[in-house]
Design a protein around this motif. Structure first.
Motif, PDB file in Angstrom:
ATOM      1  N   CYS A   1       0.837  -1.198   0.000  1.00 19.24           N
ATOM      2  CA  CYS A   1       0.000   0.000   0.000  1.00 19.24           C
ATOM      3  C   CYS A   1       0.868   1.242   0.000  1.00 19.24           C
ATOM      4  CB  CYS A   1      -0.948   0.009   1.203  1.00 19.24           C
ATOM      5  SG  CYS A   1      -0.174  -0.438   2.763  1.00 19.24           S
ATOM      6  N   VAL A   2       0.296   2.344  -0.464  1.00 19.65           N
ATOM      7  CA  VAL A   2       0.991   3.624  -0.542  1.00 19.65           C
ATOM      8  C   VAL A   2      -0.036   4.720  -0.315  1.00 19.65           C
ATOM      9  CG1 VAL A   2       0.675   3.752  -3.040  1.00 19.65           C
ATOM     10  CG2 VAL A   2       2.538   5.038  -1.965  1.00 19.65           C
ATOM     11  N   ALA A   3       0.378   5.815   0.315  1.00 24.73           N
ATOM     12  CA  ALA A   3      -0.524   6.935   0.605  1.00 24.73           C
ATOM     13  C   ALA A   3       0.272   8.232   0.613  1.00 24.73           C
ATOM     14  CB  ALA A   3      -1.234   6.738   1.946  1.00 24.73           C
ATOM     15  N   ILE A   4      -0.407   9.331   0.275  1.00 28.02           N
ATOM     16  CA  ILE A   4       0.184  10.668   0.258  1.00 28.02           C
ATOM     17  C   ILE A   4      -0.495  11.510   1.326  1.00 28.02           C
ATOM     18  CG2 ILE A   4       0.470  12.782  -1.092  1.00 28.02           C
ATOM     19  CD1 ILE A   4       2.299  10.700  -2.091  1.00 28.02           C
ATOM     20  N   ASN A   5       0.299  12.262   2.092  1.00 31.76           N
ATOM     21  CA  ASN A   5      -0.247  13.136   3.120  1.00 31.76           C
ATOM     22  C   ASN A   5      -1.088  14.230   2.461  1.00 31.76           C
ATOM     23  OD1 ASN A   5      -0.547  15.181   5.190  1.00 31.76           O
ATOM     24  ND2 ASN A   5       1.084  14.148   6.309  1.00 31.76           N
ATOM     25  N   PRO A   6      -2.355  14.418   2.886  1.00 30.48           N
ATOM     26  CA  PRO A   6      -3.222  15.394   2.219  1.00 30.48           C
ATOM     27  C   PRO A   6      -2.810  16.844   2.445  1.00 30.48           C
ATOM     28  CG  PRO A   6      -4.305  14.492   4.149  1.00 30.48           C
ATOM     29  CD  PRO A   6      -3.053  13.695   3.960  1.00 30.48           C
ATOM     30  N   LEU A   7      -2.149  17.133   3.560  1.00 24.88           N
ATOM     31  CA  LEU A   7      -1.733  18.511   3.847  1.00 24.88           C
ATOM     32  C   LEU A   7      -0.258  18.738   3.570  1.00 24.88           C
ATOM     33  CD1 LEU A   7      -3.708  19.315   7.125  1.00 24.88           C
ATOM     34  CD2 LEU A   7      -4.374  19.635   4.742  1.00 24.88           C
ATOM     35  N   ARG A   8       0.529  17.688   3.576  1.00 16.27           N
ATOM     36  CA  ARG A   8       1.948  17.788   3.238  1.00 16.27           C
ATOM     37  C   ARG A   8       2.244  16.740   2.165  1.00 16.27           C
ATOM     38  NH1 ARG A   8       5.800  17.495   8.253  1.00 16.27           N
ATOM     39  NH2 ARG A   8       7.251  17.917   6.540  1.00 16.27           N
ATOM     40  N   PRO A   9       1.936  17.062   0.908  1.00 13.30           N
ATOM     41  CA  PRO A   9       2.042  16.045  -0.157  1.00 13.30           C
ATOM     42  C   PRO A   9       3.457  15.587  -0.436  1.00 13.30           C
ATOM     43  CG  PRO A   9       1.527  18.214  -1.068  1.00 13.30           C
ATOM     44  CD  PRO A   9       1.401  18.337   0.410  1.00 13.30           C
ATOM     45  N   GLU A  10       4.440  16.198   0.203  1.00 11.73           N
ATOM     46  CA  GLU A  10       5.801  15.704   0.022  1.00 11.73           C
ATOM     47  C   GLU A  10       6.061  14.433   0.827  1.00 11.73           C
ATOM     48  OE1 GLU A  10       6.042  18.507   3.568  1.00 11.73           O
ATOM     49  OE2 GLU A  10       5.025  18.417   1.626  1.00 11.73           O
ATOM     50  N   LEU A  11       5.145  14.076   1.744  1.00 14.19           N
ATOM     51  CA  LEU A  11       5.307  12.888   2.567  1.00 14.19           C
ATOM     52  C   LEU A  11       4.571  11.715   1.932  1.00 14.19           C
ATOM     53  CD1 LEU A  11       4.892  14.338   6.180  1.00 14.19           C
ATOM     54  CD2 LEU A  11       6.991  13.930   4.887  1.00 14.19           C
ATOM     55  N   LEU A  12       5.289  10.643   1.703  1.00 10.78           N
ATOM     56  CA  LEU A  12       4.746   9.440   1.077  1.00 10.78           C
ATOM     57  C   LEU A  12       4.946   8.261   2.018  1.00 10.78           C
ATOM     58  CD1 LEU A  12       4.989   8.271  -2.555  1.00 10.78           C
ATOM     59  CD2 LEU A  12       6.023   6.806  -0.833  1.00 10.78           C
ATOM     60  N   ALA A  13       3.858   7.579   2.364  1.00  4.79           N
ATOM     61  CA  ALA A  13       3.909   6.428   3.269  1.00  4.79           C
ATOM     62  C   ALA A  13       3.783   5.139   2.468  1.00  4.79           C
ATOM     63  CB  ALA A  13       2.799   6.507   4.314  1.00  4.79           C
ATOM     64  N   VAL A  14       4.572   4.135   2.852  1.00  8.55           N
ATOM     65  CA  VAL A  14       4.610   2.861   2.144  1.00  8.55           C
ATOM     66  C   VAL A  14       4.440   1.738   3.157  1.00  8.55           C
ATOM     67  CG1 VAL A  14       6.012   1.294   0.741  1.00  8.55           C
ATOM     68  CG2 VAL A  14       6.074   3.764   0.311  1.00  8.55           C
ATOM     69  N   GLY A  15       3.572   0.787   2.842  1.00 12.58           N
ATOM     70  CA  GLY A  15       3.416  -0.426   3.630  1.00 12.58           C
ATOM     71  C   GLY A  15       3.819  -1.627   2.802  1.00 12.58           C
ATOM     72  N   ALA A  16       4.462  -2.602   3.427  1.00 14.94           N
ATOM     73  CA  ALA A  16       4.989  -3.767   2.712  1.00 14.94           C
ATOM     74  C   ALA A  16       4.561  -5.041   3.424  1.00 14.94           C
ATOM     75  CB  ALA A  16       6.513  -3.673   2.609  1.00 14.94           C
ATOM     76  N   ASN A  17       5.159  -6.157   3.016  1.00 14.63           N
ATOM     77  CA  ASN A  17       4.841  -7.440   3.635  1.00 14.63           C
ATOM     78  C   ASN A  17       5.680  -7.662   4.884  1.00 14.63           C
ATOM     79  OD1 ASN A  17       7.105  -7.609   1.949  1.00 14.63           O
ATOM     80  ND2 ASN A  17       6.915  -9.822   1.751  1.00 14.63           N
ATOM     81  N   ASP A  18       5.789  -6.644   5.691  1.00 12.52           N
ATOM     82  CA  ASP A  18       6.381  -6.698   7.023  1.00 12.52           C
ATOM     83  C   ASP A  18       5.670  -5.647   7.860  1.00 12.52           C
ATOM     84  OD1 ASP A  18       7.365  -4.280   6.215  1.00 12.52           O
ATOM     85  OD2 ASP A  18       9.473  -4.756   6.502  1.00 12.52           O
ATOM     86  N   PRO A  19       5.866  -5.624   9.172  1.00 14.86           N
ATOM     87  CA  PRO A  19       5.088  -4.703  10.008  1.00 14.86           C
ATOM     88  C   PRO A  19       5.595  -3.268  10.025  1.00 14.86           C
ATOM     89  CG  PRO A  19       6.490  -6.062  11.383  1.00 14.86           C
ATOM     90  CD  PRO A  19       6.651  -6.578   9.988  1.00 14.86           C
ATOM     91  N   TYR A  20       6.659  -2.953   9.298  1.00 16.29           N
ATOM     92  CA  TYR A  20       7.213  -1.602   9.311  1.00 16.29           C
ATOM     93  C   TYR A  20       6.444  -0.701   8.352  1.00 16.29           C
ATOM     94  CZ  TYR A  20      11.264  -3.236  11.948  1.00 16.29           C
ATOM     95  OH  TYR A  20      12.085  -3.748  12.914  1.00 16.29           O
ATOM     96  N   ILE A  21       6.172   0.520   8.807  1.00 14.47           N
ATOM     97  CA  ILE A  21       5.577   1.562   7.968  1.00 14.47           C
ATOM     98  C   ILE A  21       6.680   2.563   7.649  1.00 14.47           C
ATOM     99  CG2 ILE A  21       3.710   3.206   7.712  1.00 14.47           C
ATOM    100  CD1 ILE A  21       2.855   0.298   8.236  1.00 14.47           C
ATOM    101  N   ARG A  22       6.873   2.848   6.374  1.00 15.73           N
ATOM    102  CA  ARG A  22       7.951   3.734   5.940  1.00 15.73           C
ATOM    103  C   ARG A  22       7.364   5.059   5.490  1.00 15.73           C
ATOM    104  NH1 ARG A  22       8.479  -1.481   5.057  1.00 15.73           N
ATOM    105  NH2 ARG A  22      10.513  -2.473   5.285  1.00 15.73           N
ATOM    106  N   LEU A  23       7.892   6.152   6.035  1.00 14.66           N
ATOM    107  CA  LEU A  23       7.426   7.493   5.693  1.00 14.66           C
ATOM    108  C   LEU A  23       8.567   8.239   5.014  1.00 14.66           C
ATOM    109  CD1 LEU A  23       5.081   9.529   5.878  1.00 14.66           C
ATOM    110  CD2 LEU A  23       6.052  10.315   8.051  1.00 14.66           C
ATOM    111  N   TYR A  24       8.453   8.426   3.699  1.00 21.78           N
ATOM    112  CA  TYR A  24       9.509   9.055   2.904  1.00 21.78           C
ATOM    113  C   TYR A  24       9.187  10.522   2.653  1.00 21.78           C
ATOM    114  CZ  TYR A  24      11.062   4.292   1.773  1.00 21.78           C
ATOM    115  OH  TYR A  24      11.506   2.998   1.848  1.00 21.78           O
TER     116      TYR A  24
END
Length: 749
Positions: free
Chosen positions: A246-269
């Motif tokens: 999964c992937v999502a973009i912050n609605p108020l700060r669109p420079e932040l991109l969140a990524v979910g993978a097949n592990d429990p870590y959430i990555r915020l780029y």
């Protein structure tokens, strides 16, 4: 005359709504002289509405605050879009029929006028949800299940992007009903798409080939063996089996991109620090049997430095600077990873969503619970030891905990004594007593919910945290032991002399397999409270800890040289036990050194939401419903609604005959769209106040949550039998006999 009218208004308000300090202050402000400056009025109004009130949903107060503070307009809209009264009246409004397969994705347009749905029938349908009409059916051209659809912002609802199980992404012109772009850059199923507000020409995709791609429709795009728009390559971070879910973009700060993978870590780029890179793959990768073959490579052997170096040279992470990302994970999952593997349970993030304010990130973990992370003020995981408030150390190297290494003389620590804490407020103490009575009857979940309410009212009472920790330990759901550890830690921060919290903290450390930390903390406990050392509970715990340490020491001494190269590679890296236990130790996996550093610095969750079951599908969503509620689907065909502040379940509704996967709240009104295994889209809204009960409502919250927890802890064989109609009676005590026959079944295979 004006003052008389104000006085009458104030008396009317007090008579109808009860005495309220904010109303009295507001009436006093209105009676002030008109010569008072408007600036002082505004400041006075701000002070008024900072006064405590009985409800955060007091419409009159919030509406008046908006009159004085123009910056409160948007918060007012977000708060009033959904109230507790609306939640209590939420019911089925309509069913939209038109698909012939499972509806896997839903998406509202920016204005909320239209609703798009994608299905296993490879069709995209545009709905008018208010007239309940099907406006247009788009033949997507996909040859696999559609998993994601998105309206491109500021395109007048004329452009839709879709991703599917045929590895392709397609851009559709809604008005012309034609495909304007078809991309086949991915080498596996496309699971999620993301768009950014006010950017009608850009979108991002996440697929099970481990790649996050960035698309710009202003530039010509040609699919070939070389893809030049790879923003994040998870394969070069943690190995061949990396999958982007999964992937999502912050609605108020669109420079932040969140990524979910097949592990429990959430990555915020931070996208501003990322430069798209390239990768090459073979033309016949569609028939490749592994991700490495899809990338035209052989699977590297871990521990062979030449292979590892060759892999990193071909697919380097130079586009990921060290400060471009933050990792988030529930603090107990790195410790419990091996336990999950023994039970053949997998952890994967099935959905991530940003809050409307953009300051929080919600993650739905497959095989576990739902977690909320604060991305503005992220919190570190609790140290495995007692807080520094319990003692003073001359040369402490830990900021949020204390680790006694066993060789340090305990006389160098000076114990601190604190005065007796004040009594609880009457309403909070009543909740505490009611929770204790319910706990004595074995109703653990109901007792925890009462303590959640009490802590929300009185967040600095050590006894509340200590007692809730004891109930968490007794209930024993996934993550409960770590939540008990956090509660004990908080109780000791508030009251360092709370010996019950100290003892329970030691027990939590032991149950979390932190044996050395448990030994050190228990040694401090015996030094500080020698009068309790001879009690049966202390003697039993001391025996368990020493036995566990001895067993681990024997295992370490008996290790043979036949240990896998993967384990040797990881153990030689010098990382701590938490991260080593959570490292990907499959023989054909590889973990980048940069990934190890990021995972070792992962931040902890702020809230946890329990009760649903997420094991059968990997597209199950969890979303914000307004500012104060969380909604998520479940494998039992229901969807849950939680209170954002207390984390308590406030509503359970039957949304599908098998599984509820998708839940998308309307952007500006109290309307919820859901879908699942059935081929219909359901709309939910507040029903009339006619006193009739919603027929789809589930009233026994505790029973439903307990059944889901049992289902999540079943091994694959038990799950298969359950799907075939068999009931699994084990792990049920005598109080569960009546509940056994009422366990809701997952859909049959």
């Amino acid at each position: 005359a004006r003052n008389v009218r104000n006085a009458d208004w104030s008396r009317t308000v007090r008579r109808e709504r009860g005495s309220n300090a904010a109303f009295d202050a507001f009436a006093a402000m209105e009676s002030k002289s008109e010569t008072e400056s408007s600036e002082n009025k505004v400041e006075f109004a701000k002070d008024i509405f900072n006064l405590p009130t009985d409800s955060d949903e007091n419409f009159v107060l919030l509406h008046s605050k908006r009159e004085f503070d123009d910056t409160f307009t948007i918060p007012f809209q977000r708060k009033m879009i959904l109230t507790r009264n609306f939640i209590s009246r939420l019911g089925l409004e309509a069913e939209l029929e038109g698909h012939s397969g499972c509806v896997n994705c839903l998406e509202w347009s920016t204005s909320g006028e239209l609703l798009a749905s994608g299905s296993d029938d490879c069709q995209i349908i545009i709905w008018d949800p208010f007239s309940r009409r099907k406006l247009k059916t788009i033949q997507s051209g996909h040859q696999g299940n559609i998993f994601s659809v998105k309206f491109l912002p500021n395109s007048n609802n004329g452009t839709i992007v879709s991703g599917a199980g045929d590895y392709k992404i397609r851009v559709h012109d809604v008005n012309a009903s034609e495909t304007t772009m078809a991309c086949s850059c991915h080498a596996n199923r496309v699971k999620r798409l993301a768009t950014a507000p006010n950017l009608p020409f850009m979108f991002w995709s996440a697929a099970e080939d481990g790649l996050i791609l960035q698309f710009d429709l202003r530039q010509p795009h040609t699919c070939s063996n070389t893809c030049k728009n790879v923003l994040v390559n998870l394969i070069c971070l943690f190995g061949a089996h990396a999958e982007a879910k999964c992937v999502a973009i912050n609605p108020l700060r669109p420079e932040l991109l969140a990524v979910g993978a097949n592990d429990p870590y959430i990555r915020l780029y931070d996208r501003r620090m990322l430069k798209p890179t390239t990768y090459k793959r073979r033309p016949d990768d569609v028939y490749a049997s592994s991700h490495w073959e899809r990338l035209g490579m052989d699977s590297p052997e871990r521990g062979e430095s030449e292979e590892d170096n060759s892999f990193q040279q071909q697919y380097p992470t130079h586009n990921l600077p060290s400060n471009c990302v933050k990792y988030f994970v529930a603090g107990h999952l790195p410790i419990k990873r091996l336990d999950f593997r023994k039970k053949f349970r997998t952890l994967a993030c099935t959905y991530i969503a940003f809050s409307p304010q953009g300051n929080e990130l919600l993650a739905n973990l497959g095989g576990e619970q739902i977690y909320l992370f604060d991305i503005v003020k992220p919190r570190r995981p609790k140290a495995f030891g007692v807080p520094l408030t319990c003692l003073t150390q001359e040369h402490s190297t830990h900021s949020n905990g204390y680790h006694l290494n066993g060789t340090t003389n305990s006389s160098k620590y000076r114990l601190k004594f604190h005065p007796v804490k004040s009594k609880l407020p009457p309403n909070v103490d009543a909740l505490r007593q009611a929770a204790n009575d319910i706990f004595a009857k074995g109703q653990h979940t109901a007792a925890i919910e009462l303590y959640n309410k009490a802590i929300n009212l009185c967040p600095n009472a050590a006894v509340l945290y200590g007692n809730r920790a004891a109930i968490f330990m007794k209930r024993g759901w996934d993550g409960d032991m770590y939540c008990a550890l956090r509660d004990c830690y908080k109780a000791l921060e508030v009251d360092p002399d709370f010996f019950k919290a100290h003892f329970r903290l030691v027990r939590c450390l032991y149950e979390l397999h932190k044996n050395q930390e448990a030994y050190d903390s228990f040694k401090l406990f015996k030094t500080k409270y020698p009068e309790h050392v001879k009690t049966s509970a202390c003697v039993a715990l001391d025996h368990d800890i020493n036995k566990a340490i001895s067993a681990k020491t024997n295992d370490d001494c008996g290790c043979s040289n036949s240990k896998s190269k993967a384990h040797d590679f990881m153990s030689s890296s010098g990382f701590n036990e938490v991260n080593a236990s959570f490292s990907r130790d499959d023989s054909n996996n590889f973990e980048n050194y940069q990934e190890k550093e990021w995972t070792s610095q992962a931040f902890d969750f702020s809230e946890r939401f329990c009760g649903h079951c997420n094991t059968t599908t990997d597209i199950k969503e969890a979303n914000f419903f307004g500012s104060n509620y969380i909604v998520a689907g479940s494998d039992d065909g229901t969807f849950f609604t939680w209170d954002r502040k207390t984390t308590n379940i406030v509503r359970i509704l039957k949304g599908d005959s098998s599984i509820v996967n998708c839940l998308q709240p309307h952007p500006s009104c109290c309307l919820l769209a859901t879908s699942g295994i059935e081929s219909v889209v359901r709309l939910w809204s507040p029903r009339p106040e006619d006193g009739q009960r919603e027929v789809r409502e589930v009233t026994d919250f505790q029973d439903q949550a307990q059944s889901n927890q049992l289902r999540m802890n079943m091994n694959p064989l038990e799950t298969m039998l359950l799907n075939m109609g068999y009931r699994i009676p084990h792990d049920m005590d005598e109080n569960d006999s009546d509940r056994e026959a009422n366990i809701l079944q997952c859909r049959q295979s």
